[in-house]
Design an enzyme around this catalytic site. Structure first.
Site, PDB file in Angstrom:
ATOM      1  N   ASN A  32      31.315  46.304  43.664  1.00 40.27           N
ATOM      2  CA  ASN A  32      30.432  45.348  43.245  1.00 40.27           C
ATOM      3  C   ASN A  32      28.889  45.579  43.946  1.00 40.27           C
ATOM      4  O   ASN A  32      27.865  45.166  43.045  1.00 40.27           O
ATOM      5  CB  ASN A  32      30.909  43.861  43.987  1.00 40.27           C
ATOM      6  CG  ASN A  32      31.714  43.162  42.982  1.00 40.27           C
ATOM      7  OD1 ASN A  32      31.217  42.933  41.796  1.00 40.27           O
ATOM      8  ND2 ASN A  32      32.915  42.817  43.480  1.00 40.27           N
ATOM      9  N   LEU A 103      34.071  40.958  54.867  1.00 37.63           N
ATOM     10  CA  LEU A 103      35.308  40.202  55.378  1.00 37.63           C
ATOM     11  C   LEU A 103      34.884  39.895  56.715  1.00 37.63           C
ATOM     12  O   LEU A 103      36.161  39.209  57.140  1.00 37.63           O
ATOM     13  CB  LEU A 103      36.358  41.458  55.379  1.00 37.63           C
ATOM     14  CG  LEU A 103      36.767  42.184  53.816  1.00 37.63           C
ATOM     15  CD1 LEU A 103      37.935  43.093  54.238  1.00 37.63           C
ATOM     16  CD2 LEU A 103      37.073  41.225  53.034  1.00 37.63           C
ATOM     17  N   HIS A 122      34.510  35.183  45.383  1.00 36.90           N
ATOM     18  CA  HIS A 122      36.062  35.446  45.786  1.00 36.90           C
ATOM     19  C   HIS A 122      36.832  35.703  44.480  1.00 36.90           C
ATOM     20  O   HIS A 122      36.632  35.115  43.480  1.00 36.90           O
ATOM     21  CB  HIS A 122      36.337  34.100  46.450  1.00 36.90           C
ATOM     22  CG  HIS A 122      37.750  34.149  46.926  1.00 36.90           C
ATOM     23  ND1 HIS A 122      38.083  34.772  47.850  1.00 36.90           N
ATOM     24  CD2 HIS A 122      39.128  33.632  46.540  1.00 36.90           C
ATOM     25  CE1 HIS A 122      39.481  34.644  48.211  1.00 36.90           C
ATOM     26  NE2 HIS A 122      39.837  34.114  47.299  1.00 36.90           N
ATOM     27  N   ASP A 163      35.178  30.669  52.517  1.00 37.66           N
ATOM     28  CA  ASP A 163      35.590  30.173  50.966  1.00 37.66           C
ATOM     29  C   ASP A 163      35.568  28.652  50.780  1.00 37.66           C
ATOM     30  O   ASP A 163      36.255  28.154  49.838  1.00 37.66           O
ATOM     31  CB  ASP A 163      37.212  30.651  50.351  1.00 37.66           C
ATOM     32  CG  ASP A 163      37.222  32.338  50.637  1.00 37.66           C
ATOM     33  OD1 ASP A 163      36.044  33.084  50.539  1.00 37.66           O
ATOM     34  OD2 ASP A 163      38.347  32.714  51.114  1.00 37.66           O
TER      35      ASP A 163
END
Length: 207
Positions: A32, A103, A122, A163
């Site tokens: 990414n 992470l 996510h 998240d």
């Protein structure tokens, strides 16, 4: 006001007057991150100035090096304190921070320095299958085990909790009856590659 917004966008696209500096935080392979770097290499709206990681052997550092973007590793203690990272971000005049497979929890002092200027992606439709420890194939395995008919990506602002930041957008894809986690992951990656850079650019235009 609308006319001014259009003029600002015109300036960004023609001459780089409004070009912004992006930092990417990543912990793993960095597909990414590479996609985002390449996207903005073709744009006048922004440029990726830094790649930061919390893992010394993260392959994202090799990707960044190959694309001539400075990459830096910080050990756990420095991440938790945040001062050295924040100093580096300020030194490079970073306007916007992008998490791409990062992470670790972002320290409060960095979060507070970038209110509504730090986002994460996510690989599920939050609030489902989110939270600490839910990343990568763990998410896809859980989605399939739960018998979900659809999955997707969630792009959201980063806050103090994993998240749980405000959702910016979600994109969906089907979960097929015969899907393995690897097959579902491939579909999710395509959503990430197609949408994440575009969302980053739209948010940057609003800065």
């Amino acid at each position: 006001m609308h006319l001014f917004a259009q003029f600002s966008r015109f300036c960004a696209l023609n001459g780089g007057i409004m070009k912004k500096n992006i930092a990417i935080l990543a912990s793993g392979s960095g597909t990414n991150a590479e996609n985002i770097i390449r996207y903005f290499q073709e744009k006048d709206s922004a440029i990726v100035r830094l790649v930061l990681t919390n893992r010394q052997n993260a392959f994202v550092l090799e990707r960044a090096k190959g694309l001539e973007v400075p990459g830096f590793y910080f050990p756990k203690g420095e991440w938790e304190r945040g001062e050295a990272i924040l100093s580096l971000l300020k030194e490079h005049a970073i306007d916007f921070v992008v998490l791409a497979g990062f992470l670790a929890r972002v320290p409060d002092n960095i979060l507070h320095a970038y209110p509504n200027k730090m986002i994460n992606i996510h690989p599920s439709l939050l609030p489902k299958f989110g939270g600490k420890g839910m990343y990568g194939d763990r998410v896809h395995e859980a989605v399939i085990a739960a018998g979900e008919k659809e999955s997707g990506i969630t792009i959201h602002y980063t806050n103090e909790h994993y998240d749980e930041g405000a959702v910016i957008c979600q994109k969906k894809c089907p979960v097929l009856p015969e899907d393995t986690p690897v097959e579902l992951a491939q579909r999710i990656h395509q959503l990430e590659y197609e949408n994440y850079p575009k969302v980053i650019e739209e948010l940057i235009f609003k800065l």
